[in-house]
Design a protein around this motif. Structure first.
Motif, PDB file in Angstrom:
ATOM      1  N   VAL A  42       1.389   3.357 -16.766  1.00  0.00           N
ATOM      2  CA  VAL A  42       0.973   2.183 -16.729  1.00  0.00           C
ATOM      3  C   VAL A  42       1.597   1.196 -15.905  1.00  0.00           C
ATOM      4  N   VAL A  43       2.918   1.560 -15.782  1.00  0.00           N
ATOM      5  CA  VAL A  43       4.004   0.730 -15.404  1.00  0.00           C
ATOM      6  C   VAL A  43       3.825   1.154 -14.001  1.00  0.00           C
ATOM      7  N   GLY A  44       3.958   2.374 -13.793  1.00  0.00           N
ATOM      8  CA  GLY A  44       3.835   3.030 -12.166  1.00  0.00           C
ATOM      9  C   GLY A  44       2.572   2.372 -11.557  1.00  0.00           C
ATOM     10  N   LEU A  45       1.377   2.424 -12.471  1.00  0.00           N
ATOM     11  CA  LEU A  45       0.393   1.979 -11.717  1.00  0.00           C
ATOM     12  C   LEU A  45       0.386   0.552 -11.400  1.00  0.00           C
ATOM     13  N   SER A  46       0.862  -0.217 -12.263  1.00  0.00           N
ATOM     14  CA  SER A  46       1.166  -1.666 -11.635  1.00  0.00           C
ATOM     15  C   SER A  46       1.704  -2.074 -10.354  1.00  0.00           C
ATOM     16  N   LEU A  47       2.786  -1.261 -10.357  1.00  0.00           N
ATOM     17  CA  LEU A  47       3.451  -1.428  -9.321  1.00  0.00           C
ATOM     18  C   LEU A  47       2.839  -0.967  -8.067  1.00  0.00           C
ATOM     19  N   LEU A  48       2.077   0.127  -8.117  1.00  0.00           N
ATOM     20  CA  LEU A  48       1.278   0.804  -7.018  1.00  0.00           C
ATOM     21  C   LEU A  48       0.214  -0.332  -6.633  1.00  0.00           C
ATOM     22  N   LEU A  49      -0.536  -0.689  -7.536  1.00  0.00           N
ATOM     23  CA  LEU A  49      -1.788  -1.628  -7.360  1.00  0.00           C
ATOM     24  C   LEU A  49      -1.140  -3.062  -6.738  1.00  0.00           C
ATOM     25  N   LEU A  50      -0.002  -3.533  -7.243  1.00  0.00           N
ATOM     26  CA  LEU A  50       0.354  -4.839  -6.766  1.00  0.00           C
ATOM     27  C   LEU A  50       0.887  -4.587  -5.489  1.00  0.00           C
ATOM     28  N   LEU A  51       1.545  -3.510  -5.152  1.00  0.00           N
ATOM     29  CA  LEU A  51       2.308  -3.268  -3.782  1.00  0.00           C
ATOM     30  C   LEU A  51       1.196  -3.275  -2.903  1.00  0.00           C
TER      31      LEU A  51
ATOM     32  N   ARG B  63       1.449  -6.768  -0.547  1.00  0.00           N
ATOM     33  CA  ARG B  63       2.142  -5.982   0.260  1.00  0.00           C
ATOM     34  C   ARG B  63       3.528  -6.753   0.232  1.00  0.00           C
ATOM     35  N   SER B  64       4.170  -6.463  -0.922  1.00  0.00           N
ATOM     36  CA  SER B  64       5.681  -7.007  -1.134  1.00  0.00           C
ATOM     37  C   SER B  64       6.368  -5.948  -1.982  1.00  0.00           C
ATOM     38  N   LEU B  65       7.614  -6.038  -2.044  1.00  0.00           N
ATOM     39  CA  LEU B  65       8.475  -5.257  -2.914  1.00  0.00           C
ATOM     40  C   LEU B  65       8.740  -5.936  -4.360  1.00  0.00           C
TER      41      LEU B  65
END
Length: 753
Positions: free
Chosen positions: A535-544, A548-550
């Protein structure tokens, strides 16, 4: 996506009668399927894990010991003061009650407590065991009420009679009043937000259409697959909350555009293209998270996830098709009146004198004035709330947490007091002695080895089946069904299985309701960390992809984890430590449901991404236009804080309304979601997030050039679409929409605009 949704919104607006008729036909068809094939009478609240040791042993019991393979009830007889259940009059009354119980519907076997010596040490209480050959979901609706009626004759002899056991466990969903309360509060919040009952009614109307479709669809499937009452209630709870919220985001954008002179049709299409894009993204994140529950491999959890995902997907479809059609029926009537409070609020948004336009902007200015102090206060508050989570104890609910005055709870407490808590959750050990040289001696050796284990209070005489060379042994633990000592005992018996097989040639399997719930809890606990990482990994990918920000994805993931930790701590404090439990109808502290953490992760992830997108996208838009990071944070709050606040309050009220249920599992889920949304919306998204953005300034929106070239620009908020329409360059979009309309008119010449 924004352009596609823009066209869809315009098409639905123009052909509103056909869209409305289509949705009414869909609802009628789904309700018809529910009435024909499913319904609430076919719900199944059984917890199972296919292929587990406990389930395999239970499946074999259906052949070897069918009377013990189903659910069971316990009839607890208590003699009046100064008497014993073994006195002639009381004994006769119990004997008659047992005889009457044998004729109750679906009863396979009744064990007379006097003959089986199931009598307390002081002679005040006796337990009659009632066995069924079907699981709890297979019981007729009147099976337990008629059992209670059959044994009620013992009351005439002065005995107190209570019926408990697994068959009497109530896992009810909402009672209907919860839905009405939640809708009432939502209507109040929407009325205050829009200042108009007509405008407030549109999100409710569209949400009800979506919920009716989703719940009828879930119940229709109950005829062909296993659907639990908790799955239905979870789908209702989440579908209603997101349905109102998604419509709120679109309607608020539409009304703001009307206030500034936009044409109603163009405004509706643009609202669906911009806010609707965020709705689609937010909805899909919830759907992905809920569908992800299926990877755990527990059927009832899979059904819960798919049911909730279906409700959310329906809410998204309604918001992007039916809602613009309803906006078409409303027309220009949704425009705020000149001089009204709503119009003054909209005009304040265009203020350029440097003063805050509303309370949301004032709050953001306050929390960004000293961002480090704000972050310190947030972390301290979240840490204090999360502290009880360190002692989190999880199990599946049983009658020990049923309502205080219910028959099953009274029976549970009486058994615990007079016999010991283990009698509320005995273990069943199935021994296969077909490969033993002496099956009888092997069975007795197994009994002796179990008696020697720690945590064993009693072991019953084994029941043997010579035809199948199997034996059934009932083991009473010293601890209750949810106690750690009982879990240790199950592990110890299974750990000795290899030694028993080597010495006797027999194989043993531990089963029964208690063993099954222990296996389910263990599998849920084991899946929690991997699921959280996904879930956390998915949130990082989707919001990236979206922003378009780190920094923004990392900040969002950290905030999400803080919300989860604080919510679990708060839930443990209420249900496990007993803080404020009386306020929500909990009279006895106990473990937290094993299902709750993983459900919370999935649902709160989607809702957190929901608020993150609607809030931060406005901030990003302001930053792109002016390149002033702190000003962008304040401007983003000016346009989005009020709507996000209203959306969060609606979700909290809908979830909190379900606290009236008798189901402890649903009560815990409802409280966790209400607290989780409150923390995530107000503490994380509207306090932690602006403080981080104010602290990182320009770095918050930095992305390496190479990565920027690789990532697609999703334009979730429809920024390019708005620029095109604002600059008068939307001819292509309009022509495409008109071409689609012409196609519809070719097929349906009578279509009305």
């Amino acid at each position: 996506m924004p352009t596609l949704l823009y066209r869809l919104g315009r098409l639905a607006y123009r052909h509103r009668r056909r869209v409305l008729a289509l949705w009414l036909a869909v609802i009628a068809a789904v309700v018809g399927c529910m009435l024909a094939f499913g319904g609430s009478g076919k719900l199944d609240d059984t917890f199972t894990i296919p292929g587990s040791e406990s389930q395999q042993a239970l499946d074999r019991m259906k052949t070897d010991f069918p009377a013990y393979s189903g659910t069971s009830a316990q009839v607890v007889f208590t003699a009046p003061a100064g008497h014993k259940v073994t006195d002639p009059q009381e004994q006769a009354a119990i004997h008659n009650a047992v005889a009457a119980a044998r004729s109750a519907p679906q009863v396979a076997k009744v064990v007379d407590p006097i003959a089986a010596h199931n009598v307390s040490a002081d002679g005040s209480t006796a337990i009659a065991q009632v066995q069924y050959e079907v699981k709890a979901s297979g019981l007729q609706s009147d099976a337990i009420p008629k059992l209670k009626t059959a044994v009620a004759g013992a009351d005439q002899a002065g005995l107190d009679v209570q019926v408990g056991g697994n068959a009497a466990t109530a896992l009810k969903g909402s009672d209907g009043a919860s839905d009405v309360i939640g809708l009432g509060i939502a209507l109040l919040v929407l009325s205050l937000t829009f200042g108009s009952l007509v405008t407030a009614g549109l999100p409710l109307l569209s949400a009800l259409a979506g919920v009716a479709t989703a719940i009828a669809g879930v119940l229709a499937l109950a005829g062909v697959t296993t659907i639990s009452s908790t799955a239905r209630s979870l789908a209702l709870m989440i579908g209603l909350a997101v349905g109102i919220d998604y419509a709120l985001f679109i309607v608020s954008r539409h009304r703001a555009q009307l206030a500034h002179g936009a044409d109603p049709e163009e405004s509706a299409a643009l609202a669906v293209g911009t806010a609707g894009s965020a709705v689609v993204f937010a909805g899909l994140t919830v759907v992905i998270a809920m569908v992800g529950l299926s990877v755990v491999g527990i059927p009832f959890l899979t059904v819960m996830g798919l049911s909730a995902a279906g409700a959310v997907l329906t809410a998204v479809l309604v918001a992007t098709t039916l809602l613009p059609a309803l906006l078409g029926f409303a027309g220009a009537r949704l425009k705020p009146r000149q001089g009204s409070r709503a119009m003054r609020r909209e005009q304040a948004l265009t203020r350029s004198d440097g003063r805050p336009a509303n309370a949301g902007e004032r709050w953001f200015r306050l929390v960004t004035r000293r961002p480090l102090v704000t972050l310190g206060l947030v972390l301290a508050a979240v840490g204090a709330l999360a502290w009880p989570a360190h002692s989190l104890r999880m199990a599946l609910p049983d009658n020990g947490t049923a309502p205080a005055h219910s028959s099953q709870r009274l029976a549970y407490d009486r058994i615990s007091r007079e016999f010991g808590p283990g009698y509320n959750g005995p273990l069943l050990v199935l021994a296969d002695t077909s490969h033993s040289t002496d099956p009888t001696a092997a069975t007795h050796e197994i009994v002796d080895s179990i008696k020697a284990l720690p945590g064993v209070k009693a072991v019953s005489a084994p029941q043997s089946d010579p035809a199948t060379h199997s034996a059934l042994i009932q083991v009473v633990p010293t601890g209750g069904p949810a106690d750690q000592s009982t879990k240790d005992l199950v592990s110890a018996i299974r750990g000795d299985a290899a030694t028993i097989q080597q010495q006797t040639g027999a194989t043993v399997g531990v089963t029964g309701t208690t063993a099954i719930t222990i296996d389910v809890s263990a599998k849920l606990n084991a899946a929690l960390v991997p699921f959280a990482l996904v879930v956390v990994g998915l949130s990082l990918l989707l919001l990236l992809l979206v922003f378009r920000s780190l920094v923004v994805p990392l900040k969002a993931a950290v905030g999400f984890l803080l919300s989860i930790a604080a919510t679990l701590g708060a839930v443990a404090g209420v249900f496990q430590w007993g803080h404020f439990d009386q306020l929500i109808g909990v009279d006895k502290a106990g473990p937290v449901s094993s299902v709750l953490p993983i459900i919370l992760l999935a649902v709160l992830f989607g809702l957190a991404m929901d608020y993150e997108v609607f809030l931060v996208s406005r901030i990003r838009e302001a930053y792109v236009h002016k390149r002033q990071p702190l000003r962008a944070v304040h401007d983003g709050a000016r346009y989005s804080a009020r709507v996000v606040t209203a959306a969060a309050l609606i979700m909290i009220s809908v979830f909190a309304a379900f606290l009236r249920t008798d189901s402890m599992m649903l009560k815990q889920i409802a409280l966790a979601l209400a607290i989780g949304v409150a923390l995530d919306a107000f503490v994380i998204r509207m306090t932690f997030v602006p403080a981080v953005l104010a602290l990182t300034r320009h770095a918050a929106w930095w992305l390496p050039r190479r990565l920027a070239r690789l990532l697609p620009d999703l334009d979730i908020e429809g920024e390019r679409l708005r620029r095109r329409t604002e600059s008068g360059e939307s001819a292509e979009v309009t022509e495409s929409a008109e071409a689609a309309e012409a196609t519809v008119h070719e097929l349906h010449p009578t279509a009305s605009r």
